[in-house]
Design a protein around this motif. Structure first.
Motif, short mmCIF file in Angstrom:
data_model
loop_
_atom_site.label_atom_id
_atom_site.label_comp_id
_atom_site.label_asym_id
_atom_site.label_seq_id
_atom_site.Cartn_x
_atom_site.Cartn_y
_atom_site.Cartn_z
N PHE A 1 38.57 -106.80 51.76
CA PHE A 1 39.17 -108.02 51.20
C PHE A 1 39.94 -107.82 50.13
CE2 PHE A 1 39.17 -112.18 49.06
CZ PHE A 1 39.42 -112.80 50.19
N LYS A 2 39.83 -106.76 49.13
CA LYS A 2 40.60 -106.47 48.22
C LYS A 2 40.11 -105.27 47.64
CE LYS A 2 40.44 -110.05 45.29
NZ LYS A 2 40.19 -110.94 44.40
N LEU A 3 41.02 -104.46 46.69
CA LEU A 3 41.11 -103.17 46.50
C LEU A 3 41.18 -103.15 44.82
CD1 LEU A 3 43.15 -101.16 49.21
CD2 LEU A 3 40.75 -101.65 49.41
N TYR A 4 40.50 -101.99 44.34
CA TYR A 4 40.45 -102.09 42.94
C TYR A 4 41.06 -100.73 42.79
CZ TYR A 4 38.36 -106.32 42.73
OH TYR A 4 37.91 -107.81 42.63
N LEU A 5 42.10 -100.13 42.58
CA LEU A 5 42.72 -98.48 42.79
C LEU A 5 42.87 -98.15 41.27
CD1 LEU A 5 45.27 -99.19 45.53
CD2 LEU A 5 42.49 -98.47 45.67
N LYS A 6 42.08 -97.06 40.90
CA LYS A 6 42.55 -96.09 39.89
C LYS A 6 42.46 -94.66 40.31
CE LYS A 6 38.96 -97.03 37.13
NZ LYS A 6 38.30 -97.17 36.07
N ASP A 7 43.64 -93.84 39.55
CA ASP A 7 43.63 -92.44 39.89
C ASP A 7 42.90 -91.61 38.98
OD1 ASP A 7 45.34 -92.72 37.75
OD2 ASP A 7 47.10 -91.99 38.74
N ARG A 8 42.01 -92.11 38.06
CA ARG A 8 41.21 -91.26 37.16
C ARG A 8 40.31 -92.26 36.32
NH1 ARG A 8 46.17 -92.13 34.58
NH2 ARG A 8 46.09 -92.97 32.50
N PRO A 9 39.27 -91.84 36.03
CA PRO A 9 38.06 -92.60 35.37
C PRO A 9 38.31 -93.71 34.34
CG PRO A 9 37.43 -90.41 35.61
CD PRO A 9 39.03 -90.29 35.86
N GLU B 1 44.45 -97.05 34.56
CA GLU B 1 44.55 -98.58 34.71
C GLU B 1 44.25 -99.05 36.24
OE1 GLU B 1 48.16 -101.94 34.31
OE2 GLU B 1 48.49 -99.82 33.57
N GLU B 2 43.63 -100.10 36.28
CA GLU B 2 43.00 -100.32 37.53
C GLU B 2 44.22 -101.43 38.16
OE1 GLU B 2 38.79 -101.09 38.97
OE2 GLU B 2 39.44 -102.95 38.30
N MET B 3 44.61 -101.03 39.43
CA MET B 3 45.61 -102.04 40.21
C MET B 3 44.83 -102.59 41.25
SD MET B 3 48.88 -100.93 42.24
CE MET B 3 48.33 -100.08 43.43
N VAL B 4 44.64 -104.18 40.98
CA VAL B 4 44.11 -104.82 41.97
C VAL B 4 45.17 -105.03 43.09
CG1 VAL B 4 43.17 -106.99 42.58
CG2 VAL B 4 42.75 -105.80 40.15
N VAL B 5 44.86 -104.82 44.71
CA VAL B 5 45.49 -105.16 45.83
C VAL B 5 44.77 -106.29 46.43
CG1 VAL B 5 46.57 -104.57 47.76
CG2 VAL B 5 46.42 -102.72 45.76
N SER B 6 45.28 -107.33 46.56
CA SER B 6 44.59 -108.49 46.98
C SER B 6 45.44 -109.00 48.65
CB SER B 6 44.53 -109.64 46.13
OG SER B 6 45.78 -110.26 45.73
N ASP B 7 46.73 -108.77 48.75
CA ASP B 7 47.53 -109.04 49.91
C ASP B 7 46.83 -108.18 51.01
OD1 ASP B 7 49.84 -107.82 51.82
OD2 ASP B 7 50.25 -109.88 51.11
N LEU B 8 46.26 -108.79 52.21
CA LEU B 8 45.69 -108.25 53.29
C LEU B 8 46.44 -107.18 53.89
CD1 LEU B 8 43.44 -111.26 54.64
CD2 LEU B 8 42.74 -109.18 53.35
N LYS B 9 47.81 -107.52 54.07
CA LYS B 9 48.56 -106.56 54.75
C LYS B 9 48.69 -105.13 53.92
CE LYS B 9 53.01 -106.07 57.45
NZ LYS B 9 52.04 -106.26 58.71
N GLU B 10 48.52 -105.23 52.66
CA GLU B 10 48.65 -104.11 51.75
C GLU B 10 47.31 -103.29 51.84
OE1 GLU B 10 50.22 -104.61 47.88
OE2 GLU B 10 52.09 -105.68 48.59
#
Length: 414
Positions: free
Chosen positions: A329-337, A340-349
């Motif tokens: 439903f939603k993603l919380y993306l980070k590339d290291r511990p 900065e966390e990027m929140v992805v809430s658009d379902l297509k993305e």
């Protein structure tokens, strides 16, 4: 005859669910006669999991047997128990499954309480048309398609389990019926078992083959435009390893999934029940067909499941990409511990990202399609493998499986 779901009656008591401590203490022994034989996969296969087990009677396993089983399962991730002298009983199937989580106190089914399915001649059957429960052990359900054997526990004569049908769930184009009758098949849904809301996903899954379809191998079609196909046994359960899925990611994606999380939809299966799946069965199509959140059964934010994308095997330390693409439903993306966390809430993305991380492993060389044999039992580590049911022609006869899923005592923490 196929029975429809009826409304839950207030006059019917749900059968008592006994915990493992109430029904079972394994016999204490110092050694096991069990033998573990790794499955030899064909040349060209990249599958590196699975083993057959000989010399253990699951209806009478001992503490030493279970120690061997537990060690082997965490190492091989899938165990196939051969040469069982009798069908595994539902009570013993529950006992085996429950032993993997001694801290679990409720003994509850991994998808929550079952509704009443039917009442006939003073007997109440719980569950869903495609997942009726066995009253003798309510955590054990019947999966598959077709008529159950005569005098099968409390089920009435002629009781049929409703099977899957990709026409009901996948976007068109669907496989024409005449081709399906000749053995054309689909992967229905790639997943790990769990409710995706409130209830912790099981540590292990267990399947007993009661009746298996009889006929030539079927051909699974990817349906994604690649033209890929795969020959498998009819009614096989397809599996891939989350560790292999992680290994196949490019360095950038690998770095992201190692530090990222997924939020699953509240009452995820109700939410997705009005949507349609991609033809490969790994993600939903974005068509704005999901059930609106305010139309779902009551839910609260604190019970929404947010899990890491990568889970760790507690015994081996192996890491696996464990994601459920359709429930995301939603993603919380980070590339290291400390990134900065990027929140992805658009379902297509969200689904585009899930496709990127899931599709590389969904290729024939990475898939093991287990050919079920009647009376065999398979046990798999649910926190390291994905699996999917597959279709087969109705003319091949019934597929009747007993499955045991028990809610875990803990949520995955990475």
């Amino acid at each position: 005859m196929v029975f429809a779901v009826s409304a839950t009656s207030t006059e019917v008591e749900t059968p008592k669910i006994l915990t493992v401590r109430e029904v079972y203490t394994p016999l204490k022994t110092t050694s096991s006669n069990g033998r573990i034989v790794p499955i030899q996969h064909p040349i060209g296969s990249k599958v590196d999991f699975g083993a057959e087990v000989y010399g253990i009677d699951l209806n009478n396993f001992t503490s030493a047997d279970f120690e061997l089983i537990s060690d082997a399962l965490h190492q091989h991730k899938l165990l196939v128990f051969k040469e069982q002298s009798e069908m595994l009983t539902p009570k013993q199937q529950y006992r085996l499954t429950a032993c993997f989580d001694p801290d679990e106190k409720t003994g509850g089914f991994a998808h929550g309480a079952d509704p009443v399915l039917l009442q006939e001649n003073g007997v109440t059957i719980y569950g869903l048309p495609n997942r009726p429960a066995i009253n003798a052990q309510p955590q054990v359900h019947i999966l598959g398609r077709g008529e159950v054997p005569p005098n099968h526990f409390d089920f009435p004569p002629g009781f049929k389990v409703k099977g899957i049908d990709h026409v009901d769930f996948h976007i068109p184009p669907h496989i024409p019926q005449e081709e399906r009758d000749q053995g054309a098949s689909r992967f229905y849904q790639w997943h790990w078992d769990g409710s995706l809301y409130n209830i912790p996903p099981p540590r292990v899954g267990c399947l007993l083959a009661v009746r298996t379809p009889k006929g030539p191998d079927v051909t699974v079609h990817w349906g994604d435009g690649t033209g890929r196909t795969m020959k498998i046994a009819p009614g096989a359960t397809a599996m891939v390893a989350g560790s292999r899925a992680l290994e196949l990611l490019d360095p950038e994606l690998h770095q992201i999934v190692m530090h990222s999380r997924i939020e699953y939809a509240p009452h995820a299966f109700q939410w997705m029940s009005t949507a349609r799946s991609a033809q490969l069965g790994h993600i939903l199509e974005t068509e704005d067909r999901e059930m609106p959140l305010d139309k779902l059964s009551p839910w609260t934010k604190d019970k929404v499941c947010i899990y890491p994308m990568v889970w760790t095997n507690p015994m081996t330390g192996e890491k696996s990409l464990q994601v459920h693409g359709q429930g995301a439903f939603k993603l919380y993306l980070k590339d290291r511990p400390d990134g900065e966390e990027m929140v992805v809430s658009d379902l297509k993305e969200v689904r585009a990202f899930m496709h990127r991380i899931m599709s590389p492993v969904l290729s024939p060389e990475n898939i093991y399609a287990h050919p079920h044999k009647e009376q065999d039992v398979i046990l798999w580590y649910n926190r390291a493998l994905w699996h999917s049911i597959t279709e087969f022609p109705e003319s091949y006869g019934p597929r009747i499986m007993h499955q045991c899923n028990i809610a875990a005592s803990d949520h995955p923490s990475g």
